[in-house]
Scaffold this active site. Structure first.
Site, PDB file in Angstrom:
ATOM      1  N   CYS A 175      -5.260  -2.549   2.836  1.00 41.47           N
ATOM      2  CA  CYS A 175      -5.129  -2.376   4.276  1.00 41.47           C
ATOM      3  C   CYS A 175      -6.218  -3.130   5.022  1.00 41.47           C
ATOM      4  O   CYS A 175      -6.421  -4.317   4.816  1.00 41.47           O
ATOM      5  CB  CYS A 175      -5.107  -0.890   4.616  1.00 41.47           C
ATOM      6  SG  CYS A 175      -4.662  -0.523   6.333  1.00 41.47           S
ATOM      7  N   LYS A 191      -9.683   2.211  -2.827  1.00 42.62           N
ATOM      8  CA  LYS A 191     -10.100   1.643  -1.544  1.00 42.62           C
ATOM      9  C   LYS A 191     -11.521   2.083  -1.200  1.00 42.62           C
ATOM     10  O   LYS A 191     -11.884   3.255  -1.336  1.00 42.62           O
ATOM     11  CB  LYS A 191      -9.128   2.075  -0.450  1.00 42.62           C
ATOM     12  CG  LYS A 191      -9.367   1.430   0.897  1.00 42.62           C
ATOM     13  CD  LYS A 191      -8.328   1.870   1.912  1.00 42.62           C
ATOM     14  CE  LYS A 191      -8.538   1.220   3.254  1.00 42.62           C
ATOM     15  NZ  LYS A 191      -7.574   1.692   4.271  1.00 42.62           N
ATOM     16  N   GLU A 193       0.839  -1.201   0.000  1.00 38.56           N
ATOM     17  CA  GLU A 193       0.000   0.000   0.000  1.00 38.56           C
ATOM     18  C   GLU A 193       0.876   1.253   0.000  1.00 38.56           C
ATOM     19  O   GLU A 193       1.840   1.359   0.753  1.00 38.56           O
ATOM     20  CB  GLU A 193      -0.886  -0.016   1.255  1.00 38.56           C
ATOM     21  CG  GLU A 193      -1.759   1.210   1.422  1.00 38.56           C
ATOM     22  CD  GLU A 193      -2.473   1.226   2.769  1.00 38.56           C
ATOM     23  OE1 GLU A 193      -3.430   2.003   2.912  1.00 38.56           O
ATOM     24  OE2 GLU A 193      -2.065   0.470   3.684  1.00 38.56           O
TER      25      GLU A 193
END
Length: 511
Positions: free
Chosen positions: A389, A339, A276
């Site tokens: 994440c 995301k 990430e």
């Protein structure tokens, strides 16, 4: 007799002494979580919750039975969140007590309401065991979505110590495994009264043995199979969080990833995966640094990397996304995923107009959420379910149900925020459970670790340890056709909850 005396002494505690004891017992029980996985700590401490409820004469005491134990549980289980605030202690250090104890108290409120609800049901002592297990599991489900949700460390995660037991996740998911774990851990409370030994033995000893035997059989029936002609290279550069966004180090960090990637064996790699925000440039608009990143693309392959994304200059409304990008050898962007599930206070500030708090990630602008889940088409690879994440901690939010089933889970994360702590170990455990639930292999790239490749039944076939710097070369396992949980989702744990609740109803008069 010994347990009867122990219960008598515990129930004799009143006021702050009982609350403090529950708090300390919950804190001790957190040793059953990854990475310590001392399972007896849970079984020895959790009966106190049932005993406290037995002794509760007021609604306040009934609420406290769950609230204080789980406050201790969360404070120790989630202490590592405070380390993210200490990356900039001048600005955010004052929030540490709120992050540890305030967040723990908020999460524990769900469980205090659970014990209060069971108390109001006026059930006998035996019936309270399945009733509490049902109520606690419902509390876990609620905290997975209320106020954006934080389903970190569900009770079933204590079984990360036993891969065979984790296989139940393919049937009932983490919620089903949590329900059974609550039943097992609460059952010893009944030993303080005569006549319950067989039922307690069946739940505390027989049930885990049955789960282990069934899981062992499932593992033996699913040997590893590999996707042909795919060789992954996961890069773990271990960039310190304090150096990640420094203007004078951003290009050096990019070059560091390239150098690691092009190390020995690069010629045999087909796909490179970076963590990430491994690239701190806007690759979709920054052609120069995209061309630099493309030097890490193997011939005919792809570089899959986390990077921020921004709307072009002059385009309104303005947005910034935390993204995953697929870069080709000709420096083109072949695919993008934005995301979906953003971290409160990390990537955006809830109630920004009211709360005078800045987000702790770089920059002052809140990130925007992308659409998802999605199935990401990647040239030369099976389609992937991308997760960035902590998206990996949400059950049933991995695979897009209205799109073709992917062939693997691609998880990129930066756990460098949390240093050398229990947080990254718990994050890996959650990621592994998603693979088991969905029957999908997973490639996981983490900035400081723990990077890993996991097969569809949860076997870790390669990993880089927390804090290590290096590369992991590994094949991509093949997926399973599906699992019961991947087909039916939370219907199965819902049925198990109904059965547990019905058992409490049938046993309601027993003491």
């Amino acid at each position: 007799m010994m347990l009867e005396n122990l219960k008598r002494r515990f129930c004799a505690l009143t006021g702050w002494r009982r609350r403090l004891t529950l708090l300390l017992l919950g804190a001790l029980a957190a040793l059953s979580l990854p990475p310590t996985l001392i399972l007896p700590a849970l079984f020895l401490t959790f009966p106190a919750v049932a005993w406290s409820l037995d002794a509760a004469t007021t609604r306040r005491a009934a609420f406290g039975a769950g609230f204080w134990w789980f406050t201790g549980w969360f404070a120790v289980g989630l202490y590592w969140i405070s380390l993210a605030l200490l990356t900039d202690p001048v600005r955010f250090g004052w929030m540490v007590p709120f992050a540890i104890f305030g967040l723990s108290a908020v999460l524990a409120t769900f469980f205090g309401l659970a014990t209060l609800g069971v108390h109001l049901g006026r059930l006998g002592r035996v019936a309270r065991i399945p009733a509490l297990a049902t109520a606690f599991t419902l509390s876990e489900w609620l905290r997975s979505w209320v106020m954006s949700g934080l389903p970190w460390n569900p009770m079933g995660s204590v079984w990360d110590i036993s891969l065979p037991v984790l296989q139940f996740g393919a049937f009932g998911g983490i919620w089903g495994l949590s329900l059974l774990t609550y039943l097992m851990a609460l059952a010893p409370a009944l030993l303080a009264a005569p006549g319950n030994r067989r039922a307690v033995a069946a739940l505390t000893l027989g049930l885990p043995v049955l789960l282990w035997a069934g899981g062992t059989l499932r593992l033996s029936q699913n040997p590893q199979a590999l996707v042909p002609d795919v060789k992954l290279r996961i890069v773990q550069a271990a960039v310190a969080q304090g150096n990640k966004w420094r203007d004078d180090l951003r290009e050096a960090n990019l070059l560091d990833h390239i150098t690691l990637t092009r190390g020995p064996g690069f010629e045999s790699v087909t796909t490179v995966i970076w963590p990430e925000t491994a690239v701190s440039y806007f690759l979709d608009l920054d052609r120069l640094h995209r061309q630099m990143a493309a030097t890490a693309v193997p011939p005919g392959g792809l570089l899959l990397t986390g990077a921020p994304r921004i709307t072009p200059k002059g385009v309104e409304p303005f947005h910034i996304w935390n993204s995953l990008m697929a870069v080709t050898g000709s420096s083109e962007i072949a695919a993008i995923y934005d995301k979906v599930h953003l971290v409160p206070f990390g990537e955006y500030v809830p109630l920004r107009g009211i709360l005078p708090i800045a987000k702790i990630t770089h920059g002052g602008t809140d990130f925007s959420a992308g659409p998802g889940p999605v199935t990401l088409d990647l040239p030369g690879l099976p389609a992937a379910a991308p997760l960035i994440c902590y998206e990996a901690i949400f059950p049933t939010a991995v695979v897009a149900r209205d799109q073709p089933r992917p062939g693997w889970i691609l998880n990129v994360t930066n756990d460098g925020w949390f240093g050398i702590s229990s947080g990254p170990h718990q994050h890996l455990a959650a990621s592994r459970m998603r693979s088991i639930e969905e029957g999908l292999p997973q490639a996981r790239a983490a900035n400081t670790g723990i990077s890993a490749v996991i097969d569809p039944v949860g076997r870790v076939i390669g990993r880089l340890a927390l804090g290590d710097r290096g590369i992991l070369d590994a094949p991509l396992p093949q997926p399973l056709a599906g699992t019961i949980y991947s087909r039916f989702g939370n219907i199965i744990p819902a049925i198990l909850l109904l059965l547990s609740g019905f058992a409490a109803f049938l046993l309601r008069r027993l003491n």
